[in-house]
Design a protein around this motif. Structure first.
Motif, PDB file in Angstrom:
ATOM      1  N   ASP A   1      -4.771  -5.974  -0.210  1.00  0.00           N
ATOM      2  CA  ASP A   1      -5.249  -5.800   1.103  1.00  0.00           C
ATOM      3  C   ASP A   1      -6.507  -5.812   1.505  1.00  0.00           C
ATOM      4  O   ASP A   1      -7.556  -5.847   0.661  1.00  0.00           O
ATOM      5  N   SER A   2      -6.867  -6.684   2.608  1.00  0.00           N
ATOM      6  CA  SER A   2      -8.143  -7.353   2.802  1.00  0.00           C
ATOM      7  C   SER A   2      -9.327  -6.531   2.532  1.00  0.00           C
ATOM      8  O   SER A   2     -10.353  -6.837   2.267  1.00  0.00           O
ATOM      9  N   GLU A   3      -9.250  -5.432   3.182  1.00  0.00           N
ATOM     10  CA  GLU A   3     -10.496  -4.109   3.248  1.00  0.00           C
ATOM     11  C   GLU A   3     -10.791  -3.722   1.719  1.00  0.00           C
ATOM     12  O   GLU A   3     -12.070  -3.742   1.235  1.00  0.00           O
TER      13      GLU A   3
ATOM     14  N   GLU B   1      -4.631   3.108   4.578  1.00  0.00           N
ATOM     15  CA  GLU B   1      -5.632   2.364   3.662  1.00  0.00           C
ATOM     16  C   GLU B   1      -6.668   3.337   3.107  1.00  0.00           C
ATOM     17  O   GLU B   1      -7.510   3.060   2.156  1.00  0.00           O
TER      18      GLU B   1
ATOM     19  N   ASN C   1      -2.017   2.094   9.952  1.00  0.00           N
ATOM     20  CA  ASN C   1      -2.231   1.456   8.694  1.00  0.00           C
ATOM     21  C   ASN C   1      -3.849   1.750   8.142  1.00  0.00           C
ATOM     22  O   ASN C   1      -3.667   1.800   6.927  1.00  0.00           O
ATOM     23  N   LYS C   2      -4.442   2.007   8.984  1.00  0.00           N
ATOM     24  CA  LYS C   2      -5.775   2.375   8.492  1.00  0.00           C
ATOM     25  C   LYS C   2      -5.811   3.778   7.731  1.00  0.00           C
ATOM     26  O   LYS C   2      -6.396   3.864   6.606  1.00  0.00           O
TER      27      LYS C   2
ATOM     28  N   LYS D   1       0.756  -1.085   0.247  1.00  0.00           N
ATOM     29  CA  LYS D   1       0.025  -0.057   0.157  1.00  0.00           C
ATOM     30  C   LYS D   1       0.928   1.231  -0.050  1.00  0.00           C
ATOM     31  O   LYS D   1       0.407   2.218  -0.630  1.00  0.00           O
TER      32      LYS D   1
HETATM   33 MG    MG Z   1      -5.545  -4.041   5.507  1.00  0.00          MG
END
Ligand code: MG
Ligand code: NAD
Length: 407
Positions: A161-163, A232, A228-229, A136
């Motif tokens: 990235d899972s989201e 994201e 991290n968020k 990311k």
């Molecule tokens: Mg993630």
């Protein structure tokens, strides 16, 4: 930026030729585990790592890679020795990593950590490859330029990235005009319920004890600060072309609902799955088809409940800082990312406290560096380097050229 559903001529033919950048890392190894479940479907073109030559050689032999590359030239001798007699090519140096990405594989898994992944990932984009994007930081550091290159070269970007993978799946081919906003979930990390005082005393070991996910050290600390968020949010802005205000973050301690899409009629589609990166990785490796994985299935009755809460901006200022950097645009996200990388390394090395990470990023965003507006890759790389130098000086780390690479 991500492809529309349907994918017509992108449908994979098997076996699919794959390159994994960052093969020795958490995402890299999980990728090769998924591959090993159905080995007839993949041929491995190249595997790269930073400096763990022995581990890389083992993976290259096991997966019959054609090429193995270490970024650190000092690890070349060890790599050659470990590959002797295997017929696998060996190479070393940052340029060799870029060249590995240029080799003719159909799919490149971009799983290097940090802005070090920018140039190799861009090299894959520039030859029009399908790129599974785990890294990311490269979208945060050079988002506008990156997105432009993807469009220019007809590359296909698939979010790992899972989201973001969840949002990609939940979009389910709906026209963009029906999309109102998206929701990224966050586990809240190890300090979800901790006080500021506890966070001020947090040791690296405590920050690395993530409740739900097993990941590399850098992203695990980013999860603890919630940077991290923040990264994201910026990643989602570039992937889905959404305004920052249309990207919501909700804390969801079970990490089962990964992302949601809210449509204009009030419908909400979500993607659920166990907190295991092999699920989004398998989705990307087979897209637009699907692979069977042995991942543990969700047991909703055993789970019993799913909780959601608002993030606390006072204890997790990184979220607000990332939103601010995204709103300001230009080089502000480049600076945010570079300073965060160095501050996380310093925290892991025991040189600064946990709360100093976000504090340093906040200070950096107030300097003239964050007002620079880089227009080319060279300007992004220069700004990234200047922000790193600024941070080392600010944190009195001068002369240290450590790396977050523990893999
Ligand atoms: Mg993630
Ligand atoms: P990791 O630290 O476990 O692995 C990083 C990989 O990058 C290793 O193979 C390492 O050798 C390589 N590397 C490090 N520095 C390098 C350099 N200078 N040059 C070349 N190679 C280098 O990291 P990870 O947890 O696998 O994360 C990789 C990326 O994926 C990160 O950007 C992270 O944010 C993202 N991501 C990870 C997860 C996860 O579950 N681990 C989930 C979502 C996104």
């Amino acid at each position: 930026m991500i492809p529309a559903a349907g994918a017509g001529d992108c449908a994979p033919h098997w076996p699919r030729r794959l390159t994994v950048l960052g093969a020795t890392g958490s995402v890299g190894r999980a990728t090769l585990e998924v591959v090993a479940e159905d080995p007839g479907r993949f041929e491995i073109e190249a595997l790269t790592a930073h400096r763990r030559a022995g581990e890389l050689a083992r993976l290259a032999r096991r997966h019959r890679a054609r090429l193995a590359v270490v970024a650190d030239p000092a690890a070349y001798g060890e790599l050659r020795e470990a590959l002797a007699g295997s017929g696998i090519e060996a190479a070393a140096g940052p340029r060799a990593v870029v060249e590995a990405a240029m080799r003719p594989s159909e799919l490149v898994m971009a799983a290097i950590v940090g802005a070090a992944g920018l140039e190799p990932t861009l090299a894959a984009v520039r030859r029009g490859a399908v790129v599974g994007l785990a890294n990311k930081e490269c979208l945060v550091s050079a988002g506008e330029l990156f997105v432009r290159e993807v469009a220019t070269h007809d590359a296909v970007l698939l979010p790992v990235d899972s989201e973001h993978n969840a949002v990609f799946q939940a979009l389910a081919g709906n026209p963009r005009r029906h999309l109102e906003r998206i929701v990224l979930t966050a586990s809240g990390g190890p300090f979800r319920t901790a006080s500021r005082e506890e966070m001020a005393r947090a040791t690296p070991d405590r920050a690395l004890a993530h409740p739900n996910w097993r990941m590399g050290a850098k992203i695990t600390v980013d999860s603890a600060t919630m940077m991290n968020k923040g990264l994201e949010i910026i990643e989602a802005h570039h992937l889905f072309g959404l305004d920052e205000r249309a990207i919501e973050v909700v804390v969801h301690p079970q990490s089962v609902v990964h992302g949601l899409v809210v449509f204009t009629d009030g419908s909400v589609l979500a993607q659920l799955g166990p907190p295991d990166m092999r699920v989004p990785i398998a989705h990307v490796l087979a897209w637009p088809s699907r692979l069977a994985t042995g991942v543990a299935r969700l047991d909703l009755v055993a789970l019993g409940r799913l909780d959601f809460e608002a993030p606390d901006p006072a204890r997790f200022p990184a979220l607000t800082l990332a939103r601010e950097a995204l709103r300001r645009g230009g080089g502000a996200p480049t600076v945010l990312n570079a300073v965060n990388e160095i501050a996380v390394e310093a925290f892991l090395a025991g040189r600064i406290g946990f709360l100093d990470i976000a504090r340093t990023v906040e200070e950096a965003l107030a300097t003239p560096l964050a007002a620079v507006r880089p227009g080319t890759l060279e300007e992004v790389l220069r700004l990234d380097a200047e922000a790193r130098t600024w941070t080392r000086r600010r944190l009195r780390l001068a002369g240290q050229h450590g790396s977050a690479d523990r893999a």
